[in-house]
Design an enzyme around this catalytic site. Structure first.
Site, mmCIF file in Angstrom:
data_model
loop_
_atom_site.group_PDB
_atom_site.id
_atom_site.type_symbol
_atom_site.label_atom_id
_atom_site.label_comp_id
_atom_site.label_asym_id
_atom_site.label_seq_id
_atom_site.Cartn_x
_atom_site.Cartn_y
_atom_site.Cartn_z
ATOM 1 N N GLU A 42 2.634 -2.640 11.073
ATOM 2 C CA GLU A 42 2.337 -3.450 9.895
ATOM 3 C C GLU A 42 1.033 -4.239 10.068
ATOM 4 O O GLU A 42 0.249 -4.364 9.124
ATOM 5 C CB GLU A 42 3.498 -4.408 9.600
ATOM 6 C CG GLU A 42 4.763 -3.728 9.115
ATOM 7 C CD GLU A 42 4.586 -3.043 7.770
ATOM 8 O OE1 GLU A 42 3.619 -3.371 7.047
ATOM 9 O OE2 GLU A 42 5.406 -2.170 7.444
ATOM 10 N N TYR A 125 3.853 -11.347 3.801
ATOM 11 C CA TYR A 125 4.139 -9.920 3.681
ATOM 12 C C TYR A 125 4.712 -9.360 4.983
ATOM 13 O O TYR A 125 5.749 -8.694 4.980
ATOM 14 C CB TYR A 125 2.888 -9.124 3.291
ATOM 15 C CG TYR A 125 3.094 -7.649 3.556
ATOM 16 C CD1 TYR A 125 3.840 -6.879 2.672
ATOM 17 C CD2 TYR A 125 2.623 -7.054 4.724
ATOM 18 C CE1 TYR A 125 4.102 -5.540 2.933
ATOM 19 C CE2 TYR A 125 2.874 -5.718 4.982
ATOM 20 C CZ TYR A 125 3.616 -4.964 4.097
ATOM 21 O OH TYR A 125 3.878 -3.648 4.370
ATOM 22 N N ASP A 143 3.290 -5.813 -1.329
ATOM 23 C CA ASP A 143 1.896 -5.587 -0.971
ATOM 24 C C ASP A 143 1.144 -5.169 -2.228
ATOM 25 O O ASP A 143 1.692 -5.205 -3.344
ATOM 26 C CB ASP A 143 1.767 -4.536 0.145
ATOM 27 C CG ASP A 143 2.105 -3.129 -0.324
ATOM 28 O OD1 ASP A 143 2.652 -2.969 -1.441
ATOM 29 O OD2 ASP A 143 1.815 -2.180 0.428
#
Length: 297
Positions: A42, A125, A143
């Site tokens: 990520e 996020y 996102d």
């Protein structure tokens, strides 16, 4: 929670079925991948295409399979391994995060969103992405791709506009009530935005959704003026050239080596060098040499 009327929404059953049949086979989605490895993916995927991330992620998983392994590595090694992924400060923050995980969390990534938010370099996020994709929690993961799909399918807008506080609530309202399906739905929503409902050329013919407010409205054009982000000649490029010199060096280098790396604009070069020092990506030794973070001693 933000209420979304029954006349609009995203058909979760259809979207989940589509995802299970067509989703890209990305290595961080496979069984057995740990929360730490998902966290690494990520961080790497922020503003960086999958094709550039995948080979480096595989190298990192083999080299630093647990947080303590990365924490034990010098900062310079992590910056070198980051390569050309861009925004190298992410690598430095991940190294810092690894140290906290090793020392304070038993070498494990926490499951709680609020605890995750307290870790170095972990934003709204990333915290929710880890909670959802690593631990299967029912949390909204928002996102750019997700915001675009919701803007089109639910609100009939071509563009999502600037991020807003309501984004989390609107996305959470779309999640299936069952926890296990909610996690898959979040991944599917993101996949749809990344591969079909793209920013510039949405492929509506391939979209699995039975209804979309934007299509129903005749696909109205966006009133958002797109600004092309150039790279050539920017401060980012200058910073990258200076970092390249230090990545390739076996130890601290003289200032002249950095000066020769960027000659087109002396003021820009000096600005880039100062910003690298301020960000902690490089350091200056007592005798005036320059080195990657942690290598100036």
């Amino acid at each position: 929670m933000v209420a979304i009327g029954p006349e609009v929404g995203v058909d979760s059953d259809v979207l989940i079925e589509w995802y299970r049949e067509t989703a890209r086979d990305l290595p961080w989605r496979r069984p057995g991948v740990t929360a730490w490895q998902i966290l690494m993916s990520e961080i790497m995927l922020q503003q960086t295409p999958v094709v550039r991330v995948e080979p480096i992620w595989r190298e990192w998983v083999a080299r630093w399979p647990v947080p303590s392994a990365m924490a034990a590595a010098p900062q310079g090694d992590v910056l070198r391994a980051w390569g050309k992924l861009g925004y190298p400060r992410r690598a430095l923050r991940l190294h810092e995060c690894a140290g906290v995980l090793a020392e304070q969390h038993g070498d494990e990534v926490p499951t709680d969103v609020e605890v995750l938010l307290g870790l170095p370099g972990i934003g709204a996020y990333t915290a929710r992405a880890v909670a959802c994709f690593a631990y299967g929690q029912r949390v909204p993961v928002v996102d750019t791709n997700v915001r675009r799909v919701v803007a089109r399918a639910v609100h009939g807008r071509a563009e999502a506009g600037n991020p807003a506080a309501r984004d989390l609530g609107e996305t959470e309202a779309l999640l299936p009530s069952r926890v296990d399906r909610a996690a898959v739905f979040s991944a599917a929503l993101m996949e749809l935005g990344a591969t079909v409902c793209t920013a510039r050329n949405p492929d509506c013919e391939r979209c699995p959704l039975p209804s979309c407010a934007w299509v129903t409205a005749g696909r109205p054009a966006s009133d958002v003026v797109r600004r092309t982000q150039k790279f050539e000649g920017t401060d980012r490029q200058a910073r990258g050239r200076l970092l390249d010199v230090l990545r390739d060096a076996s130890g601290p280098v003289e200032r002249i080596r950095l000066d020769l790396a960027w000659t087109r604009d002396i003021g820009q070069r000096d600005r880039a060098l100062d910003s690298l020092l301020v960000d902690g990506l490089i350091e200056q030794t007592a005798d005036g040499l320059f080195a990657l973070a942690g290598e100036g001693g």
